[in-house]
Design a protein around this motif. Structure first.
Motif, short mmCIF file in Angstrom:
data_model
loop_
_atom_site.label_atom_id
_atom_site.label_comp_id
_atom_site.label_asym_id
_atom_site.label_seq_id
_atom_site.Cartn_x
_atom_site.Cartn_y
_atom_site.Cartn_z
N LYS A 189 0.81 -1.22 0.00
CA LYS A 189 0.00 0.00 0.00
C LYS A 189 0.84 1.27 0.00
O LYS A 189 0.32 2.35 -0.31
N VAL A 190 2.13 1.15 0.34
CA VAL A 190 3.00 2.33 0.28
C VAL A 190 4.01 2.20 -0.86
O VAL A 190 5.03 2.87 -0.89
N GLY A 191 3.69 1.31 -1.80
CA GLY A 191 4.50 1.23 -3.02
C GLY A 191 5.62 0.22 -3.03
O GLY A 191 6.44 0.22 -3.96
N ALA A 192 5.70 -0.65 -2.03
CA ALA A 192 6.79 -1.63 -1.99
C ALA A 192 6.73 -2.55 -3.21
O ALA A 192 5.66 -3.02 -3.59
N LYS A 193 7.91 -2.78 -3.80
CA LYS A 193 8.02 -3.65 -4.97
C LYS A 193 8.89 -4.89 -4.69
O LYS A 193 8.78 -5.88 -5.40
#
Length: 358
Positions: A96-100
């Motif tokens: 949800k905070v953009g972790a890839k």
């Protein structure tokens, strides 16, 4: 290559985000919730706090290092089901905070092992050092006391809550073979990879540090053959490797550049650092220059460049230089120098490539 910098969080790091912002080419933070114990859920509220801090300086949070794996999962205990479900929730929340990418490891008990956190080098700097002979003769409790004597900053992999049960923990692993550990890792991955894939996250296992058994504990991520076996567990795009040139490089038999050229499509995250190996198997962490250690860093970066690496990289452990008072291996100055050395190599290879193409 996307350059990142490991940051331990507000109040838990001697390096500030303002300082990191001034290092050329650094786009993102490699982060974690270090105050949480292995097995706890990373809540959306907690991860959002880190995002708010990163946003102030324009950093992304694409790489998480690490959501630690609970020992019950590594041991294959019935209680692992609960901790695996917690891990799945954490995956969903960091997405949800953009972790890839999520860097993780499957090392029993000790995430990394050193016998001296500030070994003095010839030039007066200090660095993390592994004395092979000392490890053979010392008691695990001595190592714990050495590594955790400074409690002003968290030491990932050496959390007090876990280590206070060290004797029973070590006893639990006496009946666990390397094959058992492989089976437990396979079970873990088969459970979490669908969740990771659904959330656009690559799981990137970190090699064992050092890449051999310590205190009789099983270790399985140690070589090219280990990586091959890991990747054969699942062909999911979410099953990958954090290729650490320092961890694997502590064994001179490991050809790091060869591994990059072979597995580059399954390496979403790279740790690039150098180590100097001694004849008795001891090693010390050096500057990133090839000439200062035993790992051919120039060829390592060339391998990434040749294979068109677009993943994330960070300078790994650095020396402690210019009287900097910092977390062992994680000061500002030498890691910043390391980044500039890596960029220098990368830019030179890019210049040569463009010259050939024109």
């Amino acid at each position: 290559m996307k350059m990142t910098f490991r940051w331990y969080g507000e109040g838990n790091d001697t390096v500030t985000l303002e300082q990191i912002k001034q290092i050329p080419g650094v786009e993102g933070l490699v982060w974690a919730l270090h105050h949480l114990q292995a097995g706890e859920v990373w809540s959306e509220e907690e991860v959002m706090k880190v995002k708010e801090q990163a946003d102030q300086y324009g950093f992304h949070l694409d790489v998480v290092e690490s959501i630690n794996v609970h020992e019950d999962i590594k041991l294959g205990l019935p209680t692992r089901e609960k901790y695996i479900e917690n891990y799945k929730k954490s995956i969903e929340n960091v997405a949800k905070v953009g972790a890839k990418v999520i860097c993780y490891n499957f090392m029993p008990v000790f995430d990394w092992t050193r016998t001296d956190l500030f070994k003095e080098m010839e030039d007066g700097s200090t660095a993390l050092y592994y004395d092979n002979e000392k490890v053979q003769s010392m008691d695990p409790q001595q190592l714990i006391e050495l590594t955790t004597k400074d409690d002003s900053l968290t030491m990932p992999g050496w959390e007090p809550e876990r280590l206070k049960h060290i004797e029973s923990l070590l006893e639990s692993y006496r009946s666990v073979s390397e094959e058992d550990l492989w089976n437990h890792l396979t079970f873990f991955l088969q459970e979490i990879l669908p969740v990771a894939e659904a959330n656009g996250i690559k799981m990137a296992i970190h090699p064992d540090d050092p890449p051999w058994s310590v205190f009789g504990l099983p270790r399985i991520m140690t070589s090219e053959q280990s990586i091959e076996r890991l990747l054969s567990i699942s062909d999911s795009p979410s099953n990958g490797v954090t290729l650490c040139s320092g961890s694997l490089g502590a064994n001179p038999k490991n050809d790091i550049a060869k591994m990059i050229r072979r597995f580059h499509e399954r390496i979403p995250f790279a740790h690039i650092r150098n180590v100097k190996i001694y004849e008795n198997g001891s090693f010390i962490e050096t500057s990133h220059r090839t000439e200062d250690g035993s790992v051919d860093i120039a060829d390592v970066v060339l391998a990434y460049h040749e294979t068109g690496f677009t993943g994330y990289a960070r300078p790994d452990h650095g020396r402690h230089i210019w009287n900097e008072q910092c977390r062992p291996g994680y000061g500002l100055y030498d890691r910043a120098l390391g980044i500039m050395h890596l960029w220098g190599l990368w830019d030179a290879y890019e210049h040569v490539k463009q010259g050939r193409e024109s």
